[in-house]
Design an enzyme around this catalytic site. Structure first.
Site, short mmCIF file in Angstrom:
data_model
loop_
_atom_site.label_atom_id
_atom_site.label_comp_id
_atom_site.label_asym_id
_atom_site.label_seq_id
_atom_site.Cartn_x
_atom_site.Cartn_y
_atom_site.Cartn_z
N GLU A 42 -1.96 -2.04 7.19
CA GLU A 42 -1.09 -0.96 6.71
C GLU A 42 0.36 -1.44 6.55
O GLU A 42 1.30 -0.76 6.97
CB GLU A 42 -1.16 0.25 7.67
N GLU A 65 -10.58 3.00 6.57
CA GLU A 65 -10.42 3.92 7.70
C GLU A 65 -10.58 5.36 7.24
O GLU A 65 -9.70 5.90 6.58
CB GLU A 65 -9.05 3.76 8.39
#
EC number: 3.2.1.23
Length: 844
Positions: free
Chosen positions: A196, A267
């Site tokens: 991320e 995710e």
């Protein structure tokens, strides 16, 4: 023939047979080895493994968050839940807690974990880091990295890149040595570098872009034969695949940044992680199923549930304020038990998607928009009957009718129906036909004998040596060796400066950057204060009585873990920053820079290891008399709870501190930090069975707060023996009735009808029917009540079908409950709600 000639002939024949067998064995071995080496590539549709396109259903399971003894059961249940892939982070600070000293044993045995996944015939996605976040202390980065001269984390910084490259190569070389990559015949099909990064990239400007390119080149240059992803990184450099993180990637993901890359979802958050002070949170399985069906209907070919099993943040491993229990609302709960209906409904979803596999991977996508809130997405392979459709109703209030290929379909509110042949509905995301369970914490009879607590109380430090004119930063002081750092100072107050005016009082004010603290003045305990996950800074203020002359202030700074996210983590600070005395006639006395501060790290009990059998002997323990000050150690012995079920300790009556069992760190507890509902965020704390012995287990607790009541704690056994079903009469029958043969979706059973299934775990059987109603019952598993409509024979029917059985199947229709002829509420759509209790007979 002479004897020696016969012997020579027999010997020659034996050698020929042996050589032939050896050659055959070697050839088979080589052929097997060659066959097992799998090339992993990709295109704009999917990953291609060993020449075959694949739909991948993955779940995050983190090896340090459960024990090696639990791994086999967790992995097996994940596979039975329809997963074919396990995703895990690699935890740098677990494997290299001290620079150059490595740990790959016990819960850190990454190789053993991956080989167990391989043994179950599943793939692996390896998320390498170096930064992982994961609500894990310091985001997985080892503390010692902070003290490398000139270092800046996660940017184009020479020291950080040098240490990162050494770590990355060490881990990947280890995987290669164990032949764990798919290109070597192993299970690892996909890797991830960084995590991320787009969330912090702007802070580093061009250096951030340079770093991402460098990280990409690093793993690509190792030529390991697997693709690599970067999650939440839309500008991921080639050949990295940019992947999505979030709850609804079917709508929020802009898609791959190249046409030749597949749509991967790394995710899909199955719930919200919890921090101390949080009320209960959850994410419904209907919402998860809807999001997955939508993603696959829009060219998705890989989903990963984060988490599939959250587990436990043992010891001091959680990030700041994060609870010891992690992602408990995942399909497999903290104890590795199936959380229904989340587990079963997603299992059915995977089965439905598998029926669509051929059209999804080889068909051409088409879209229709028949109404404002409805949508049809389907895949057809030209020249064949291969077809699969997803009929979506985005109206959250009402069902909608969709016309498709000459037929009408009623789609429940905010749901997607899956038609693997473009005709037959086999699954609807909002209609749950799998069973439900409710978790029980049963007080152990064996473990909860009267505890003979003994206590040892820490001694407050006197004036500590130190030459700092400001309180030392707490992360740097503790160096992740402990949660605790001491601060002491002395200051003089002239008697003329003490307030004499009525109503004027003196106060101590401590401004802290987090996370918590305790304070004493002249040996008297003043109290404690703390921040929160959202607002770490806080101000502790307390009225005090000062004396003329010298006064002594003691503060204990308390950590709840290191930060796990954000830019410039190496420069994140915490602990007391501003200390002042208010109310003096001379004005506010600022102690922050006018006094010298002494420091000390940790508790004496920590240094002596009194949480272990050996360490116990190093201090003098006293019998607990019912009351103790803060900073007290409690120890007692207990026998292991009966049965083989998961075990836990309920920390009722306690405040805040740490738990050990037989020297193993169970985790941090914080009962005094109440949620808005007035309850602790977490009450039960998991004690893995592998921590326990049959008898005389050592329980040690370090408690920060005074006057707690350890006698209220108890040990519990965990089960999901409360099993339920909640099925509407208009629901779609279970996908288990269907299979695909060539281009046809065919029924496996002669009678495809709606049923409710109840199944006990292990060798248990249904011992009691606690609730049954065919009508309009309300509530949830563990708390059902009758509505205004109910078939009187409901319980009788369920008892006949289910009592004494390990599993039972109940037809869900009016005739089963004698309402086909006599129905007192004909205009009410009926639902069957059942709750049973599973158990073992006395012989078992």
């Amino acid at each position: 023939m002479r004897k020696h000639s016969l012997d020579r002939w027999l010997l020659t024949a034996a050698l020929v047979v042996l050589l032939s067998s050896s050659s055959s064995f070697a050839a088979k071995k080589d052929a097997k080895k060659k066959k097992s080496n799998k090339e992993v590539t990709y295109d704009g549709t999917s990953l291609i493994i060993d020449g075959k396109r694949e739909l991948l259903y993955s779940g995050s399971i983190h090896y340090p968050r459960s024990t090696p003894e639990m791994w086999p059961s967790i992995i097996k249940r994940a596979k039975q839940g329809g997963l074919n892939t396990i995703q895990t982070y690699v935890f740098w600070n677990v494997h290299e807690p001290q620079q150059g000293k490595f740990n790959f044993s016990g819960r850190a045995d990454l190789v053993k974990f991956i080989k167990l996944i391989e043994k179950n015939g599943m793939y692996v996605t390896l998320r390498l880091g170096p930064f992982i976040q994961a609500e894990w202390t310091h985001g997985g980065l080892p503390y010692w990295l902070r003290e490398v001269p000139g270092i800046f984390f996660r940017t184009d910084n020479k020291p950080f890149k040098e240490h990162t490259e050494r770590y990355v190569r060490m881990i990947l070389d280890k995987m290669k040595e164990e032949r764990l990559f798919a290109s070597q015949g192993g299970p690892i099909i996909l890797g991830q570098i960084e995590n991320e990064y787009s969330a912090v990239q702007r802070a580093y400007k061009q250096d951030g872009l340079n770093y991402i390119k460098w990280a990409s080149k690093l793993v690509d240059s190792m030529k390991l034969g697997i693709p690599w992803v970067m999650c939440k990184q839309n500008d991921a450099p080639d050949p990295m695949i940019n992947a999505c993180n979030g709850r609804h990637c079917g709508d929020t993901f802009p898609g791959p940044n190249r046409e030749n890359k597949p749509s991967l979802w790394t995710e899909n958050w199955t719930t919200q992680f919890r921090v101390f002070g949080d009320p209960p949170t959850q994410r419904s399985v209907e919402d998860i199923a809807y999001s997955v069906a939508r993603f696959f209907s829009k060219n998705g070919s890989h989903v990963n549930y984060y988490m599939y099993h959250g587990g436990t943040n043992f010891g001091r491993t959680s990030a700041h304020y994060v609870t010891t229990r992690y992602y408990d609302d995942a399909p497999l709960d903290e104890y590795g038990l199936e959380r229904e209906p989340k587990y079963g409904h997603l299992k059915h979803l995977h089965s439905a998607l598998n029926l669509c596999k051929k059209p999804l991977l080889w068909g051409q996508p088409k879209t229709e928009k028949p109404g404002k809130d409805t949508e049809i997405r389907y895949y057809e392979q030209p020249g064949t009957k291969t077809c699969a459709a997803f009929l979506a109703n985005n109206n959250t209030e009402a069902a909608e009718t969709i016309k498709f290929k000459g037929r009408e379909y009623v789609i429940a509110p905010r749901s997607i129906s899956i038609l693997p042949d473009c005709k037959t509905v086999v699954y609807n995301t909002a209609q749950i036909v799998s069973q439900h369970t409710s978790r029980n914490f049963m007080k152990s009879k064996k473990a909860n004998k009267k505890f003979d607590f003994k206590v040892f109380t820490e001694t407050l430090p006197s004036k500590l040596e130190g030459n700092s004119y400001i309180p030392v930063e707490l992360y740097g002081l503790t160096k992740d060796k402990t949660d605790y750092g001491w601060y002491t100072t002395s200051f003089k107050v002239h008697k003329n400066h003490l307030p004499t005016k009525k109503g004027v009082k003196t106060f101590v004010r401590i401004a802290s950057l987090g996370h918590a603290l305790h304070a004493w003045l002249n040996g008297e305990y003043l109290g404690s204060g703390h921040g929160s996950h959202e607002e770490k800074s806080f101000v502790f203020q307390k009225q005090v009585t000062l004396k003329a002359g010298e006064n002594h202030l003691i503060m204990l700074g308390v950590l709840t873990g290191f930060p796990d996210s954000g830019s410039y983590m190496e420069h994140r600070y915490t602990g007391p920053r501003g200390i002042s005395i208010l109310g003096l006639t001379s004005g506010t006395l600022d102690l922050t820079e006018s006094s010298k501060w002494g420091n000390k790290i940790g508790m004496e009990g920590e240094k002596l290891g009194i949480h272990t059998e050996e360490g116990l002997k190093k201090v003098e323990w006293k019998k607990f008399t019912g009351k103790a000050p803060g900073l007290t150690w409690y120890q007692a012995y207990f026998d292991a709870p009966e049965s083989l079920n998961a075990a836990a300790i309920r920390m009722n009556g306690m405040g805040k501190g740490l738990i050990w069992v037989n020297g193993e760190g169970v985790g941090r507890y914080w009962q005094s930090f109440l949620s808005p509902l007035g309850q602790p965020t977490q009450i039960e704390y998991h004690i893995p069975r592998s921590f326990l012995k049959p008898k005389k287990n050592l329980l040690v607790i370090f408690e920060e707060e005074p006057n707690v009541k350890p006698e209220l704690m108890d040990f519990v056994i965990v089960n999901r023996d409360t099993v339920c079903s909640y099925v509407g009469e208009n629901y779609t029958p279970s996908v288990r009735h269907w299979t695909r043969k060539q281009d046809q979706v065919q029924a496996i059973t002669d009678n495809v009808s709606l049923t409710a299934t109840l199944k006990c775990s292990g060798t248990k059987k249904i011992a009691a029917v606690e609730f049954a109603s065919f009508g309009n019952p309300i509530g949830v598993c563990g708390n059902f009540t009758l509505g205004t409509c109910n078939a009187p024979v409901s319980k009788q029917v369920i008892e006949k079908h289910c009592l004494g059985k390990a599993e039972c199947v109940i037809p869900v229709n009016k005739s089963t409950f004698q309402q086909d002829k006599k129905d007192s509420c004909k205009n009410v759509a009926k639902t069957l709600a059942v709750q049973v209790k599973c158990g073992r007979g006395k012989k078992n």
